[in-house]
Design an enzyme around this catalytic site. Structure first.
Site, PDB file in Angstrom:
ATOM      1  CG  ASP A 287      -1.919  -1.107   1.260  1.00  0.00           C
ATOM      2  OD1 ASP A 287      -2.262  -1.618   0.177  1.00  0.00           O
ATOM      3  OD2 ASP A 287      -2.367  -1.469   2.366  1.00  0.00           O
TER       4      ASP A 287
ATOM      5  CE1 TYR B  77       4.197  -6.071   3.759  1.00  0.00           C
ATOM      6  CE2 TYR B  77       3.442  -8.353   3.756  1.00  0.00           C
ATOM      7  CZ  TYR B  77       3.586  -7.136   3.117  1.00  0.00           C
ATOM      8  OH  TYR B  77       3.125  -6.981   1.834  1.00  0.00           O
TER       9      TYR B  77
END
Length: 298
Positions: free
Chosen positions: A57, A142
């Site tokens: 994003d 992540y």
């Protein structure tokens, strides 16, 4: 016929000034910068299309992103150093076998010269048979970084560490995360996309405070849907600061609908650190399996 070769590209970028990975008209994106740079370096009439492991994003960083691109051997021949000295560039299978490794090394160097400083191509290699950067992946890892220090974040790390202005209890963060592990429908933590499944296997979600005081959440899953990592982090932070009981994120998960109490954590604290792939002989099988729409009964 000019054969296509599939190249694996290992990438890193500072997502601060990007509107995410995916190319968007009128916006600066990682995909847009990389495709335009490839087209320029290889002197292509139109930019090639990249396929990526994780469509990050806006504002999200990557240290271990992976993409692939399919290119004709003749297009790579422009990287031949002898051609730049006035000798005609080759483009045959024999040229590729003889000079391909040199051409790929030259590609990395030339991309470094034309790309902006906030995106780098770290490595390029010929992808194994059956490799697909997106569908062959086993997992994505992540790390979310934040600081609850009263004085805020070190200014030199402000682009990758989020300041949380309330004290956090790491034990509570881990207790709240436990109920989220496993294969579930994560619809409560995803932005819906028509026709897309929200079933994922969350393999790891744990928290640790480093010697530098930075709290790191490590999040691993086979795949993530839109905003899933940051929504998971946001729900658990509500527990870590004492606003919600440790069971609350699990209850939100079970409801399978978005909860207004879940605040999506800021993008700049999140970095894609690693994408894992199976052994070469399993790549095609993994890609075929991943393409199937999943249900909890499958």
């Amino acid at each position: 016929m000019d054969r296509l070769v599939r190249l694996r590209m290992d990438l890193s970028y500072d997502g601060t000034e990007f509107s995410g990975w995916a190319r968007q008209p009128g916006r600066r994106t990682v995909q847009g910068e990389l495709e335009e740079a490839l087209g320029r370096v290889l002197r292509l009439a139109s930019a090639p299309a990249l396929t990526v492991a994780g469509r990050t994003d806006a504002g999200v960083h990557a240290r271990g992103q992976v993409a692939h691109v399919d290119l004709a051997i003749s297009s790579l021949a422009v990287l031949d150093s002898s051609a730049r000295r006035g000798t005609s560039a080759g483009g045959t299978e024999e040229d590729w076998e003889d000079k391909g490794a040199q051409w790929l090394s030259a590609l990395i160097r030339r991309l470094s010269g034309v790309l902006p400083l906030d995106v780098r191509v770290k490595a390029v290699c010929v992808a194994p048979e059956g490799f697909d950067a997106r569908f062959s992946a086993l997992s994505r890892r992540y790390v979310y970084r934040l600081s609850d220090a009263p004085g805020g974040v070190d200014p030199l790390r402000r682009r990758e560490v989020v300041w949380h202005n309330r004290p956090l209890d790491v034990d509570l963060l881990n207790a709240a995360s436990a109920a989220l592990l496993g294969e579930h429908d994560f619809a409560a933590f995803c932005k819906s996309r028509e026709g897309a499944t929200t079933i994922r296997e969350l393999q790891r979600l744990d928290w640790a405070r480093g010697e530098d005081g930075i709290i790191r959440a490590t999040v691993v899953a086979d795949a993530f849907c839109h905003s899933m990592v940051r929504a998971l982090v946001g729900s658990v932070l509500a527990v870590g600061e004492g606003r919600r009981p440790a069971e609350w994120p699990g209850h939100v998960l079970a409801a399978t609908i978005r909860d207004s109490g879940v605040h999506v954590a800021p993008a700049h604290g999140l970095t894609l650190e690693e994408v894992r792939y199976p052994a070469a002989e399993e790549l095609a099988r993994r890609a075929a399996s991943t393409r199937r729409v999943r249900t909890l009964n499958a």
